[in-house]
Design a protein around this motif. Structure first.
Motif, PDB file in Angstrom:
ATOM      1  N   HIS A 194      40.887  40.250  32.484  1.00  0.00           N
ATOM      2  CA  HIS A 194      40.882  40.561  31.049  1.00  0.00           C
ATOM      3  C   HIS A 194      39.695  41.453  30.676  1.00  0.00           C
ATOM      4  CE1 HIS A 194      42.886  36.509  31.428  1.00  0.00           C
ATOM      5  NE2 HIS A 194      43.845  37.253  30.899  1.00  0.00           N
ATOM      6  N   PRO A 195      39.560  42.602  31.340  1.00  0.00           N
ATOM      7  CA  PRO A 195      38.410  43.473  31.049  1.00  0.00           C
ATOM      8  C   PRO A 195      38.388  43.972  29.615  1.00  0.00           C
ATOM      9  CG  PRO A 195      40.049  44.619  32.390  1.00  0.00           C
ATOM     10  CD  PRO A 195      40.455  43.176  32.365  1.00  0.00           C
ATOM     11  N   GLU A 196      39.561  44.040  28.982  1.00  0.00           N
ATOM     12  CA  GLU A 196      39.632  44.527  27.605  1.00  0.00           C
ATOM     13  C   GLU A 196      39.167  43.470  26.596  1.00  0.00           C
ATOM     14  OE1 GLU A 196      43.385  42.226  28.195  1.00  0.00           O
ATOM     15  OE2 GLU A 196      42.043  43.467  29.413  1.00  0.00           O
TER      16      GLU A 196
ATOM     17  N   VAL B 141      35.254  39.328  23.524  1.00  0.00           N
ATOM     18  CA  VAL B 141      35.812  38.107  22.941  1.00  0.00           C
ATOM     19  C   VAL B 141      35.501  36.901  23.817  1.00  0.00           C
ATOM     20  CG1 VAL B 141      37.960  36.921  22.320  1.00  0.00           C
ATOM     21  CG2 VAL B 141      37.670  39.343  21.787  1.00  0.00           C
ATOM     22  N   LEU B 142      35.649  37.063  25.120  1.00  0.00           N
ATOM     23  CA  LEU B 142      35.483  35.948  26.040  1.00  0.00           C
ATOM     24  C   LEU B 142      34.030  35.590  26.291  1.00  0.00           C
ATOM     25  CD1 LEU B 142      38.200  36.887  28.684  1.00  0.00           C
ATOM     26  CD2 LEU B 142      38.357  35.144  26.901  1.00  0.00           C
ATOM     27  N   PHE B 143      33.162  36.581  26.208  1.00  0.00           N
ATOM     28  CA  PHE B 143      31.758  36.346  26.525  1.00  0.00           C
ATOM     29  C   PHE B 143      30.879  36.896  25.402  1.00  0.00           C
ATOM     30  CE2 PHE B 143      34.171  37.010  30.458  1.00  0.00           C
ATOM     31  CZ  PHE B 143      34.054  35.742  31.005  1.00  0.00           C
ATOM     32  N   PRO B 144      30.862  36.226  24.256  1.00  0.00           N
ATOM     33  CA  PRO B 144      30.176  36.754  23.079  1.00  0.00           C
ATOM     34  C   PRO B 144      28.661  36.588  23.077  1.00  0.00           C
ATOM     35  CG  PRO B 144      31.179  34.648  22.569  1.00  0.00           C
ATOM     36  CD  PRO B 144      31.608  34.990  23.966  1.00  0.00           C
ATOM     37  N   VAL B 145      28.133  35.756  23.968  1.00  0.00           N
ATOM     38  CA  VAL B 145      26.695  35.527  23.968  1.00  0.00           C
ATOM     39  C   VAL B 145      25.988  36.744  24.536  1.00  0.00           C
ATOM     40  CG1 VAL B 145      24.840  34.042  24.814  1.00  0.00           C
ATOM     41  CG2 VAL B 145      27.045  33.045  24.172  1.00  0.00           C
ATOM     42  N   LYS B 146      24.945  37.208  23.856  1.00  0.00           N
ATOM     43  CA  LYS B 146      24.300  38.475  24.202  1.00  0.00           C
ATOM     44  C   LYS B 146      23.746  38.492  25.612  1.00  0.00           C
ATOM     45  CE  LYS B 146      23.041  39.746  19.473  1.00  0.00           C
ATOM     46  NZ  LYS B 146      21.931  40.019  18.531  1.00  0.00           N
ATOM     47  N   GLU B 147      23.250  37.355  26.093  1.00  0.00           N
ATOM     48  CA  GLU B 147      22.655  37.334  27.428  1.00  0.00           C
ATOM     49  C   GLU B 147      23.628  37.771  28.515  1.00  0.00           C
ATOM     50  OE1 GLU B 147      20.986  33.579  25.426  1.00  0.00           O
ATOM     51  OE2 GLU B 147      22.505  35.117  25.050  1.00  0.00           O
ATOM     52  N   LEU B 148      24.916  37.735  28.220  1.00  0.00           N
ATOM     53  CA  LEU B 148      25.901  38.066  29.227  1.00  0.00           C
ATOM     54  C   LEU B 148      25.899  39.551  29.583  1.00  0.00           C
ATOM     55  CD1 LEU B 148      28.962  35.929  28.153  1.00  0.00           C
ATOM     56  CD2 LEU B 148      27.298  35.473  29.899  1.00  0.00           C
ATOM     57  N   ALA B 149      25.373  40.388  28.723  1.00  0.00           N
ATOM     58  CA  ALA B 149      25.356  41.828  29.004  1.00  0.00           C
ATOM     59  C   ALA B 149      24.637  42.108  30.309  1.00  0.00           C
ATOM     60  CB  ALA B 149      24.711  42.571  27.849  1.00  0.00           C
ATOM     61  N   VAL B 150      23.629  41.326  30.613  1.00  0.00           N
ATOM     62  CA  VAL B 150      22.876  41.517  31.854  1.00  0.00           C
ATOM     63  C   VAL B 150      23.770  41.245  33.048  1.00  0.00           C
ATOM     64  CG1 VAL B 150      20.922  40.704  33.220  1.00  0.00           C
ATOM     65  CG2 VAL B 150      20.709  40.895  30.733  1.00  0.00           C
TER      66      VAL B 150
END
Length: 208
Positions: free
Chosen positions: A189-191, A195-204
């Motif tokens: 679900h790359p699109e 939505v699936l990973f809304p927490v900012k720390e996940l960008a890393v």
């Protein structure tokens, strides 16, 4: 929710395949076989076009049959937010795929469903061994409703527990043992990553 590469919605055409997964698993664990006919989303979990597991999400309500086994309405935030709750059931892994990272796909599928249907809580009855497996090995943030008593239904003993979606989202963002959620999200679900990973720390994690 539409079919995806990891989830196939159950219909009259594929119900036999679905039941071939969960019925033997329930029989093996001595779980009563009780089939609900409505208010339920049922799915076959897939890997490389093979059927590896089953899942069902049941609309929770004031008249839910689950309350006859354990009354989750005794919990204030469940009672006052019952429209934001779903019951999670029929969680099974096919016998021939139990060493095939299948459970990770089932857990991700639960996560995907809860996030994309905007649910806030999941409620469930789990085998004690399965409950402790998810808590200790996978760090899945289940909360046991009663720390001492098991729930008995038709001679089957289970643990009543609930899952907070908000807590799960933050756990996925910060728990090393839950990194597989990111990998499966990217693959299937790359699109929907925002939505699936809304927490900012996940960008890393996504950019590494």
């Amino acid at each position: 929710m539409e079919n995806t590469k990891i989830l196939e919605k159950v219909s009259p055409m594929n119900r036999e395949r679905y039941e071939y997964i969960w019925i033997p698993s329930f029989q093996e664990s001595n779980i009563p076989l009780e089939c609900l006919l409505d208010r339920m989303d049922e799915y076959i979990v897939k890997k490389d076009k093979q059927d590896i597991g089953s899942l069902a999400f049941i609309d929770y309500g004031l008249d839910s049959g689950l309350n006859e086994i354990y009354n989750f309405l005794d919990i204030d935030f469940i009672r006052y937010n019952w429209k934001d709750v779903t019951e999670i059931d029929y969680i099974s892994v096919s016998k021939v795929h139990r060493s095939d990272e299948s459970l990770e796909r089932l857990l991700y599928s639960i996560y995907y469903y809860l996030l994309t249907t905007n649910k806030k809580y999941g409620v469930m009855l789990f085998n004690p061994s399965f409950y402790f497996l998810l808590k200790r090995i996978y760090k899945f943030p289940l909360t046991r409703v009663d720390n001492k008593e098991k729930v008995t239904h038709n001679k089957w003993e289970s643990i009543a527990c609930y899952l907070s979606v908000e807590e799960l989202v933050h756990k996925v963002a910060n728990e090393e043992k839950m990194q597989f959620f990111f990998s499966l999200g990217k693959e299937f679900h790359p699109e929907l990553l925002d939505v699936l990973f809304p927490v900012k720390e996940l960008a890393v994690s996504f950019n590494s």
